[in-house]
Design a protein around this motif. Structure first.
Motif, PDB file in Angstrom:
ATOM      1  N   SER A 191       0.814  -1.224   0.000  1.00  8.14           N
ATOM      2  CA  SER A 191       0.000   0.000   0.000  1.00  8.14           C
ATOM      3  C   SER A 191       0.838   1.260   0.000  1.00  8.14           C
ATOM      4  O   SER A 191       1.948   1.283   0.513  1.00  8.14           O
ATOM      5  CB  SER A 191      -0.896   0.060   1.238  1.00  8.14           C
ATOM      6  OG  SER A 191      -1.169  -1.211   1.727  1.00  8.14           O
ATOM      7  N   ARG A 192       0.257   2.293  -0.540  1.00  6.21           N
ATOM      8  CA  ARG A 192       0.901   3.591  -0.457  1.00  6.21           C
ATOM      9  C   ARG A 192       0.810   4.126   0.973  1.00  6.21           C
ATOM     10  O   ARG A 192      -0.130   3.801   1.695  1.00  6.21           O
ATOM     11  CB  ARG A 192       0.241   4.575  -1.429  1.00  6.21           C
ATOM     12  CG  ARG A 192       0.694   4.335  -2.845  1.00  6.21           C
ATOM     13  CD  ARG A 192       0.232   5.430  -3.772  1.00  6.21           C
ATOM     14  NE  ARG A 192       1.103   5.465  -4.948  1.00  6.21           N
ATOM     15  CZ  ARG A 192       0.914   6.272  -5.979  1.00  6.21           C
ATOM     16  NH1 ARG A 192      -0.097   7.116  -5.989  1.00  6.21           N
ATOM     17  NH2 ARG A 192       1.746   6.248  -7.000  1.00  6.21           N
ATOM     18  N   VAL A 193       1.778   4.955   1.325  1.00  8.94           N
ATOM     19  CA  VAL A 193       1.784   5.576   2.654  1.00  8.94           C
ATOM     20  C   VAL A 193       0.630   6.571   2.748  1.00  8.94           C
ATOM     21  O   VAL A 193       0.350   7.288   1.789  1.00  8.94           O
ATOM     22  CB  VAL A 193       3.109   6.315   2.890  1.00  8.94           C
ATOM     23  CG1 VAL A 193       3.064   7.087   4.201  1.00  8.94           C
ATOM     24  CG2 VAL A 193       4.265   5.344   2.885  1.00  8.94           C
ATOM     25  N   GLY A 194      -0.008   6.611   3.895  1.00  5.64           N
ATOM     26  CA  GLY A 194      -1.109   7.567   4.088  1.00  5.64           C
ATOM     27  C   GLY A 194      -2.433   6.849   3.970  1.00  5.64           C
ATOM     28  O   GLY A 194      -2.620   6.023   3.070  1.00  5.64           O
ATOM     29  N   ALA A 195      -3.343   7.178   4.866  1.00 13.62           N
ATOM     30  CA  ALA A 195      -4.595   6.430   4.947  1.00 13.62           C
ATOM     31  C   ALA A 195      -5.402   6.502   3.655  1.00 13.62           C
ATOM     32  O   ALA A 195      -5.949   5.514   3.193  1.00 13.62           O
ATOM     33  CB  ALA A 195      -5.426   6.953   6.112  1.00 13.62           C
ATOM     34  N   GLN A 196      -5.446   7.678   3.010  1.00  9.70           N
ATOM     35  CA  GLN A 196      -6.287   7.812   1.818  1.00  9.70           C
ATOM     36  C   GLN A 196      -5.539   7.490   0.519  1.00  9.70           C
ATOM     37  O   GLN A 196      -6.153   7.400  -0.526  1.00  9.70           O
ATOM     38  CB  GLN A 196      -6.842   9.241   1.701  1.00  9.70           C
ATOM     39  CG  GLN A 196      -7.972   9.539   2.647  1.00  9.70           C
ATOM     40  CD  GLN A 196      -7.411  10.065   3.960  1.00  9.70           C
ATOM     41  OE1 GLN A 196      -6.489  10.850   3.977  1.00  9.70           O
ATOM     42  NE2 GLN A 196      -7.966   9.594   5.059  1.00  9.70           N
ATOM     43  N   ALA A 197      -4.215   7.386   0.625  1.00  6.80           N
ATOM     44  CA  ALA A 197      -3.447   7.278  -0.611  1.00  6.80           C
ATOM     45  C   ALA A 197      -3.797   6.008  -1.367  1.00  6.80           C
ATOM     46  O   ALA A 197      -3.842   4.925  -0.800  1.00  6.80           O
ATOM     47  CB  ALA A 197      -1.966   7.310  -0.288  1.00  6.80           C
ATOM     48  N   ARG A 198      -4.063   6.170  -2.628  1.00  6.80           N
ATOM     49  CA  ARG A 198      -4.399   5.009  -3.441  1.00  6.80           C
ATOM     50  C   ARG A 198      -3.604   5.019  -4.730  1.00  6.80           C
ATOM     51  O   ARG A 198      -3.201   6.084  -5.210  1.00  6.80           O
ATOM     52  CB  ARG A 198      -5.893   5.006  -3.747  1.00  6.80           C
ATOM     53  CG  ARG A 198      -6.632   4.019  -2.853  1.00  6.80           C
ATOM     54  CD  ARG A 198      -8.102   4.061  -3.102  1.00  6.80           C
ATOM     55  NE  ARG A 198      -8.740   5.044  -2.233  1.00  6.80           N
ATOM     56  CZ  ARG A 198      -9.791   5.763  -2.598  1.00  6.80           C
ATOM     57  NH1 ARG A 198     -10.271   5.672  -3.810  1.00  6.80           N
ATOM     58  NH2 ARG A 198     -10.337   6.599  -1.742  1.00  6.80           N
ATOM     59  N   LEU A 199      -3.412   3.845  -5.290  1.00  7.81           N
ATOM     60  CA  LEU A 199      -2.766   3.773  -6.599  1.00  7.81           C
ATOM     61  C   LEU A 199      -3.765   4.245  -7.646  1.00  7.81           C
ATOM     62  O   LEU A 199      -4.975   4.118  -7.463  1.00  7.81           O
ATOM     63  CB  LEU A 199      -2.322   2.334  -6.879  1.00  7.81           C
ATOM     64  CG  LEU A 199      -1.104   1.896  -6.049  1.00  7.81           C
ATOM     65  CD1 LEU A 199      -0.936   0.382  -6.073  1.00  7.81           C
ATOM     66  CD2 LEU A 199       0.168   2.574  -6.573  1.00  7.81           C
ATOM     67  N   PRO A 200      -3.277   4.811  -8.746  1.00  8.24           N
ATOM     68  CA  PRO A 200      -4.212   5.374  -9.723  1.00  8.24           C
ATOM     69  C   PRO A 200      -5.096   4.317 -10.377  1.00  8.24           C
ATOM     70  O   PRO A 200      -4.705   3.165 -10.510  1.00  8.24           O
ATOM     71  CB  PRO A 200      -3.281   6.016 -10.760  1.00  8.24           C
ATOM     72  CG  PRO A 200      -1.959   5.378 -10.563  1.00  8.24           C
ATOM     73  CD  PRO A 200      -1.884   5.008  -9.125  1.00  8.24           C
ATOM     74  N   LEU A 201      -6.263   4.755 -10.776  1.00 14.07           N
ATOM     75  CA  LEU A 201      -7.156   3.907 -11.546  1.00 14.07           C
ATOM     76  C   LEU A 201      -6.595   3.781 -12.964  1.00 14.07           C
ATOM     77  O   LEU A 201      -6.304   4.787 -13.604  1.00 14.07           O
ATOM     78  CB  LEU A 201      -8.536   4.574 -11.587  1.00 14.07           C
ATOM     79  CG  LEU A 201      -9.582   3.900 -12.459  1.00 14.07           C
ATOM     80  CD1 LEU A 201     -10.010   2.578 -11.840  1.00 14.07           C
ATOM     81  CD2 LEU A 201     -10.794   4.821 -12.638  1.00 14.07           C
TER      82      LEU A 201
END
Ligand code: ADP
Ligand code: ZN
Ligand code: ZN
Length: 722
Positions: free
Chosen positions: A342-352
């Protein structure tokens, strides 16, 4: 009585003096000492080498020439460094002298003992004598966490990886998504080591240091405060000779605690080396492409074993070799695989990931209408887009509309690329450049036109498409401030002058750029904060390549490119990676859509296993270069015939496959014809044994009739491109 001394010197590439030369000396000299010795009529730098057993009995000792001088100010290069050199020379089929001497900083070759003494009296070296290495204790002097030498509080994934690294030993593959905080893991691993062991050293390798200024800054910021500014040094080919010497001496003497460098740094003398980091371990630039064609990543793993240092190979898209080596131990894996999905940070997401089926777009559309609209939307809210096209210049070919003329390079079997910016035709293989002709050189027709598209043309095209769009004021998203959209370009052409890459990146970071067009140069490593859309324009090209590694490279490049989008958690929620393709259902894109490297790797490894390709087989290339194809071919054919007639009785020969010689993909470069022959085996040991037996035969063939007209030959072990 004088002592016999074995000395490595740098001999011309294929001279048959492979091993060490013997000299005499009044005093015994320990292995690893640097000396100056006569060689022919000149004097040269040499490294005292370990004497082969039985060597001291040589009868003609009296006729040996004496060592001219000893650089006694330097401690000898240690046994583990010497083993690394021996291994690299042996494995990559080069003379140990060549490997040893090219691993030393060039100015050492010319320094006299007095000059060296003067260098050693300068601050870097003095510090060691007076204070010893710094303890690197964090000194909470300033507010910023980095400047205080303290790390960020780690995420759960980072913590568990750190714990595994502490407990384990040997080599690790850190498989972490882009933005998962791998760099923070490197920083804290180094930090723990330096605090725990007062003289330990760490080596941190990156593919291209100029492309990763941020990494360097982060290491400096983290360690300069606590360990002192001399504790972190760089080693790469962009440095001046005096800088390289200074870094090398600091590493050798132990004053440098951290060496940050490119592939060449794997040979740095670091007597207290305890940790090696290879960042972006999949990157092809770890493979040296001339001289000893070593893989710095593979040598790092070897060096770690010899010196008892932990090795961390990090990547979001590991090489299939490293991925395979990190399979479970029960299945034969040798590296410990560590996972940070996972990316760091609660909301961080990989791009769609969105695929655009180009079969259903207007013919001739370079940018599909929905993609163009998406880019415009990003501009409207003050976010940036990165358009990735891995081909620089304006157009790859210029063609005459009337006759068949194309902008071929007279010296290479390749077209010259049209660069509109200075109206030149440039060969990207040999560098030959000419102004664009006003009319067709063959028929005089005025109508010569560019075919295809490079970054320069794409930049122009996008600027036209977006000419009517006004950019958002940076502080008031959605509220146009009336200035035109800024489409910038970063590639090897735009960054030719030193410092220009940094300046251009700074513009992007500052938000002065709305749309960035770039090659793989911008797809890798950069920590962009405002890019929320990445698009690959011609993603399909590599799908049709004959190189079996092309899909692996494409996947990794696209994953890396996607990794530039949404790196800031506050905007990552709507970040996107667009792929324009005529084959939207291709499994590679399916895996990419799911950010599923393991699935992609599993499928590739199945294919490789059934086709008998690396990592399930081992390869070497014999390359030949000559003025004519025939001369190069003749040499390779004779080399093959020699192998078959002389070595067929050799143990393991049955496991060797010798393929016929074939011209290289670009077969002529700068008027030199290039041909290669692939040698393959399921057994690495058998391949190595074969290469060692073959090598002397190649020298013989070179000197025979079959070697006439040959310019050069070389062996490439574990080649990356075939
Ligand atoms: P990677 O090398 O895996 O791509 P980085 O180490 O560059 O990732 O981390 C991505 C971003 O997240 C960087 O801006 C970094 O400063 C930040 N970051 C990393 N670890 C943490 C952490 N534990 N807490 C907060 N931010 C972090
Ligand atoms: Zn013409
Ligand atoms: Zn050329």
């Amino acid at each position: 009585m004088a002592c016999l001394i074995s000395v490595l010197v740098s001999t011309p590439a294929h001279s048959q003096i492979g091993g060490a030369l013997t000299y005499q000396s009044e005093l015994p000299l320990s292995a690893g000492s640097l000396v100056r010795v006569p060689l022919g009529r000149r004097e040269t730098l040499g490294v005292v080498w370990d004497m082969a057993p039985g060597h001291t009995e040589m009868p003609d000792a009296a006729r040996l020439r004496p060592v001219s001088a000893v650089l006694s100010g330097l401690p000898p290069l240690d046994a583990s460094w010497r083993r690394l050199v021996e291994f690299a020379a042996d494995y990559y089929q080069r003379a140990p002298g060549e490997v040893a001497l090219s691993a030393l900083p060039p100015p050492l070759r010319d320094l006299s003992e007095t000059q060296l003494q003067r260098r050693l009296r300068r601050p870097v070296a003095q510090r060691r004598a007076s204070e010893g290495p710094s303890s690197c204790d964090p000194t909470p002097a300033t507010d910023a966490p980095d400047a205080a030498g303290q790390g960020l509080p780690l995420s759960r994934e980072q913590q568990s990886v750190m714990e595994e690294l502490r407990q384990g030993a040997g080599s690790f593959l850190l498989f972490g998504a882009t933005g998962s905080g791998k760099t923070e893991v490197y920083l804290q691993s180094v930090q723990e080591l330096l605090q725990r062991e007062p003289d330990a050293q760490a080596l941190v390798m990156v593919p291209e240091i100029n492309l990763t200024p941020q990494l360097q800054q982060r290491f400096l910021a983290r360690f300069a405060a606590s360990c002192g500014p001399e504790a972190v040094v760089s080693l790469h080919s962009g440095m001046t000779n005096p800088q390289r010497l200074r870094s090398w001496l600091a590493a050798h003497l132990g004053t440098a605690r951290i060496v940050l460098g490119t592939r060449m740094a794997v040979f740095a003398s670091m007597p207290r080396l305890r940790l090696i980091v290879v960042d972006e371990e999949h990157d092809p630039s770890y493979k040296q492409q001339e001289g000893a064609r070593y893989s710095a990543r593979d040598l790092a793993v070897y060096r770690g074993q010899v010196q008892g240092a932990k090795v961390i190979l990090g990547s979001a898209t590991p090489s299939l070799e490293s991925w395979h080596h990190s399979r479970p131990q029960a299945e034969g894996g040798r590296y410990t695989r560590l996972h940070m999905p996972s990316r760091v940070g609660a909301q961080a997401r990989l791009p769609l990931v969105r695929r655009v089926d180009m079969n259903h777009q207007p013919r001739r559309a370079v940018i599909a209408p929905p993609l163009l609209e998406a880019i415009q939307q990003r501009i409207a809210v003050g976010e940036q887009s990165l358009i990735f096209l891995n081909r620089r210049g304006y157009a790859p070919v210029l063609q005459c509309g009337a006759c068949d003329w194309k902008s071929a390079c007279p010296y290479c079997s390749a077209y010259r690329v049209f660069h509109k910016i200075d109206r030149s035709l440039r060969c990207h293989h040999c560098g030959f450049a000419e102004p664009v002709p006003r009319a067709c050189p063959e028929c005089g027709n005025q109508d010569i036109a560019p075919i295809g598209r490079g970054t320069e043309r794409l930049q122009e095209h996008l600027a036209e498409l977006l000419a009517d769009v006004r950019r958002a004021g940076s502080r008031t998203p959605g509220n146009p401030d009336g200035t035109p959209v800024h489409v910038a370009r970063i590639d090897a052409d735009s960054t030719r002058h030193s410092g220009s890459l940094q300046a251009q990146l700074a513009q992007v970071h500052a938000g002065d750029v709305d749309v960035l067009v770039g090659t793989q140069m911008v797809a890798k490593g950069h920590d962009f904060r405002r890019i929320t859309l990445v698009a690959a324009i011609h993603a399909d090209n590599a799908l049709f390549s004959s190189d079996f590694r092309a899909p692996e490279r494409l996947f990794s490049l696209l994953m890396q490119a996607a990794g530039r989008a949404g790196r800031d958690a506050t905007v990552s929620g709507h970040s996107e990676m667009w792929i324009q393709t005529f084959q939207p259902a291709h499994p590679l894109f399916e895996a990419l859509k799911r950010h599923d490297y393991p699935a992609f790797a599993a499928q590739q490894l199945r294919d490789r296993a059934s086709a008998g390709l690396p990592p399930f087989a081992f390869q070497a290339l014999l390359r030949a270069e000559a003025r004519t194809q025939a001369a190069a071919q003749t040499f390779l054919d004779a080399a093959r015939a020699q192998a078959q007639s002389q070595l067929s009785e050799m143990a393991g020969f049955a496991q060797i496959v010798l393929y016929p010689a074939i011209p290289m993909a670009v077969q002529r470069v700068a008027n030199v014809e290039r041909t290669q022959m692939l040698v393959e085996s399921r057994s690495r040991v058998a391949l190595q044994r074969f290469l060692h037996a073959w090598h002397p035969l190649l020298h013989t063939v070179r000197q025979s009739e079959a070697g006439r007209g040959l310019l050069r030959w070389a062996v490439d072990v574990d080649p990356l491109a075939i």
